[in-house]
Design a protein around this motif. Sequence first.
Motif, PDB file in Angstrom:
ATOM      1  N   TYR A 111       0.804  -1.227   0.000  1.00 36.89           N
ATOM      2  CA  TYR A 111       0.000   0.000   0.000  1.00 36.89           C
ATOM      3  C   TYR A 111       0.837   1.277   0.000  1.00 36.89           C
ATOM      4  O   TYR A 111       0.285   2.379   0.044  1.00 36.89           O
ATOM      5  N   VAL A 112       2.168   1.155  -0.069  1.00 38.05           N
ATOM      6  CA  VAL A 112       2.984   2.363  -0.269  1.00 38.05           C
ATOM      7  C   VAL A 112       2.863   2.849  -1.711  1.00 38.05           C
ATOM      8  O   VAL A 112       3.290   3.958  -2.033  1.00 38.05           O
ATOM      9  N   PHE A 113       2.247   2.030  -2.592  1.00 37.89           N
ATOM     10  CA  PHE A 113       2.043   2.413  -3.991  1.00 37.89           C
ATOM     11  C   PHE A 113       0.587   2.806  -4.233  1.00 37.89           C
ATOM     12  O   PHE A 113      -0.304   2.402  -3.485  1.00 37.89           O
ATOM     13  N   ASP A 114       0.368   3.590  -5.301  1.00 40.61           N
ATOM     14  CA  ASP A 114      -0.993   4.068  -5.557  1.00 40.61           C
ATOM     15  C   ASP A 114      -1.822   3.101  -6.392  1.00 40.61           C
ATOM     16  O   ASP A 114      -3.025   3.301  -6.576  1.00 40.61           O
ATOM     17  N   GLY A 115      -1.202   2.044  -6.916  1.00 34.62           N
ATOM     18  CA  GLY A 115      -1.940   1.005  -7.609  1.00 34.62           C
ATOM     19  C   GLY A 115      -2.267   1.297  -9.060  1.00 34.62           C
ATOM     20  O   GLY A 115      -3.045   0.571  -9.670  1.00 34.62           O
ATOM     21  N   SER A 116      -1.647   2.316  -9.634  1.00 33.82           N
ATOM     22  CA  SER A 116      -1.998   2.716 -10.999  1.00 33.82           C
ATOM     23  C   SER A 116      -1.064   2.168 -12.074  1.00 33.82           C
ATOM     24  O   SER A 116      -1.358   2.284 -13.262  1.00 33.82           O
ATOM     25  N   ALA A 117       0.075   1.551 -11.668  1.00 32.70           N
ATOM     26  CA  ALA A 117       1.068   1.136 -12.668  1.00 32.70           C
ATOM     27  C   ALA A 117       1.789  -0.140 -12.260  1.00 32.70           C
ATOM     28  O   ALA A 117       3.012  -0.214 -12.268  1.00 32.70           O
ATOM     29  N   ALA A 118       1.031  -1.161 -11.890  1.00 36.68           N
ATOM     30  CA  ALA A 118       1.625  -2.439 -11.485  1.00 36.68           C
ATOM     31  C   ALA A 118       2.211  -3.165 -12.691  1.00 36.68           C
ATOM     32  O   ALA A 118       1.780  -2.937 -13.828  1.00 36.68           O
ATOM     33  N   PRO A 119       3.184  -4.068 -12.481  1.00 38.18           N
ATOM     34  CA  PRO A 119       3.775  -4.444 -11.193  1.00 38.18           C
ATOM     35  C   PRO A 119       4.837  -3.434 -10.758  1.00 38.18           C
ATOM     36  O   PRO A 119       5.422  -2.742 -11.602  1.00 38.18           O
ATOM     37  N   TYR A 120       5.090  -3.398  -9.453  1.00 38.36           N
ATOM     38  CA  TYR A 120       6.018  -2.437  -8.878  1.00 38.36           C
ATOM     39  C   TYR A 120       7.326  -3.114  -8.487  1.00 38.36           C
ATOM     40  O   TYR A 120       7.326  -4.094  -7.750  1.00 38.36           O
ATOM     41  N   SER A 121       8.428  -2.568  -8.991  1.00 39.92           N
ATOM     42  CA  SER A 121       9.746  -3.054  -8.591  1.00 39.92           C
ATOM     43  C   SER A 121      10.176  -2.299  -7.328  1.00 39.92           C
ATOM     44  O   SER A 121       9.544  -1.314  -6.923  1.00 39.92           O
ATOM     45  N   VAL A 122      11.262  -2.751  -6.736  1.00 38.05           N
ATOM     46  CA  VAL A 122      11.754  -2.102  -5.518  1.00 38.05           C
ATOM     47  C   VAL A 122      12.240  -0.691  -5.800  1.00 38.05           C
ATOM     48  O   VAL A 122      12.382   0.120  -4.873  1.00 38.05           O
ATOM     49  N   ASP A 123      12.482  -0.382  -7.065  1.00 40.03           N
ATOM     50  CA  ASP A 123      12.999   0.944  -7.430  1.00 40.03           C
ATOM     51  C   ASP A 123      11.901   1.935  -7.805  1.00 40.03           C
ATOM     52  O   ASP A 123      12.188   3.123  -8.006  1.00 40.03           O
ATOM     53  N   ASN A 124      10.669   1.476  -7.910  1.00 41.98           N
ATOM     54  CA  ASN A 124       9.579   2.384  -8.276  1.00 41.98           C
ATOM     55  C   ASN A 124       9.279   3.357  -7.143  1.00 41.98           C
ATOM     56  O   ASN A 124       9.420   3.032  -5.956  1.00 41.98           O
ATOM     57  N   GLN A 125       8.844   4.545  -7.518  1.00 39.95           N
ATOM     58  CA  GLN A 125       8.567   5.601  -6.553  1.00 39.95           C
ATOM     59  C   GLN A 125       7.255   5.338  -5.823  1.00 39.95           C
ATOM     60  O   GLN A 125       6.208   5.230  -6.461  1.00 39.95           O
ATOM     61  N   PRO A 126       7.272   5.232  -4.505  1.00 36.47           N
ATOM     62  CA  PRO A 126       6.024   5.057  -3.757  1.00 36.47           C
ATOM     63  C   PRO A 126       5.132   6.294  -3.855  1.00 36.47           C
ATOM     64  O   PRO A 126       5.618   7.418  -4.035  1.00 36.47           O
ATOM     65  N   ASN A 127       3.837   6.065  -3.733  1.00 40.14           N
ATOM     66  CA  ASN A 127       2.875   7.167  -3.739  1.00 40.14           C
ATOM     67  C   ASN A 127       1.593   6.694  -3.048  1.00 40.14           C
ATOM     68  O   ASN A 127       0.581   6.438  -3.704  1.00 40.14           O
TER      69      ASN A 127
END
Length: 293
Positions: A111-127
């Motif tokens: 849930y540190v991500f906004d869910g709009s651009a999955a999948p999320y790598s460890v380097d993706n910017q949280p939002n």
Amino acid sequence: MKILITGASGLLGRSVFKQLNANPAFEVTGTAYSRTGDNLLRLDLTDAAAVAEMLRKIQPQVVIHCAAERWPDRCTQNPDAAWQLNVQSTEKLAQLCRDIDAQLVYISTDYVFDGSAAPYSVDNQPNPINFYGRSKLAGEEAVLGNGDHWVLRVPLLFGPVTYLRESGVTALLETIRNPEPTALDDWAIRYPTSVEDVAQVLEQCLLKSKAGTRFAGTYHWSGDIACTRYQLAKLVAESCALTADHLSGDSAPQFNEPRPYNCQLDKSRLADMGIEAGEPLPQQLARYLQPFL
């Protein structure tokens, strides 16, 4: 290797404690706040002096921080207490671990991500889009900014429970048993993940660390099955040989607190290291729910 586990009476902490305590490579101490038992020591994480004394007494090499307020709606209802546990107490724990040269492993969330651009790598910017996600992200930042520590993000957790509502996954059995027609979220995509799998992952990481592999920064682990709450309820019903005909999917659910659409976590950083865990989701559901049938 001496290991201290916070929140060892909770859904995740119990499985982590059980898994590591069974391994002779580790000397494990579990702590809890309210549900202490024969094997757990009482620790109030908001009491910095008590935490410092516990660390001085145990002298762990690794602290696995499972304790958290993990229910998004409850975080919003009592934000001060949630922030104190998820952020302020975490920051102090990270500093105290740094001072005794112990490494802190912080359990965080998709849930540190906004869910709009999955999948999320460890380097993706949280939002994060809700208070719970913001508190866990702030906890991550506090941990990584106060010592040689690391973060493990995981999604929706389930596993052996002491009561069905201890996990949102197992709680679906109550919904299925209630004959009233019910509409369930058929929009947000989740990846149910067994706490026993997470415990096995942590065990493998610690064994690698003991052998000289350096863990730093952020890692992801996740189950592989994507499902909405409605789809998950049908899986639960099938695993328990029950009917879900009275349930329907709601493609436009209204949440008390915003939920991200799809926060799938890319776990390749750990998988590329040879870390593995997991069995088919239906088998896990059947095993964990059997005591309640």
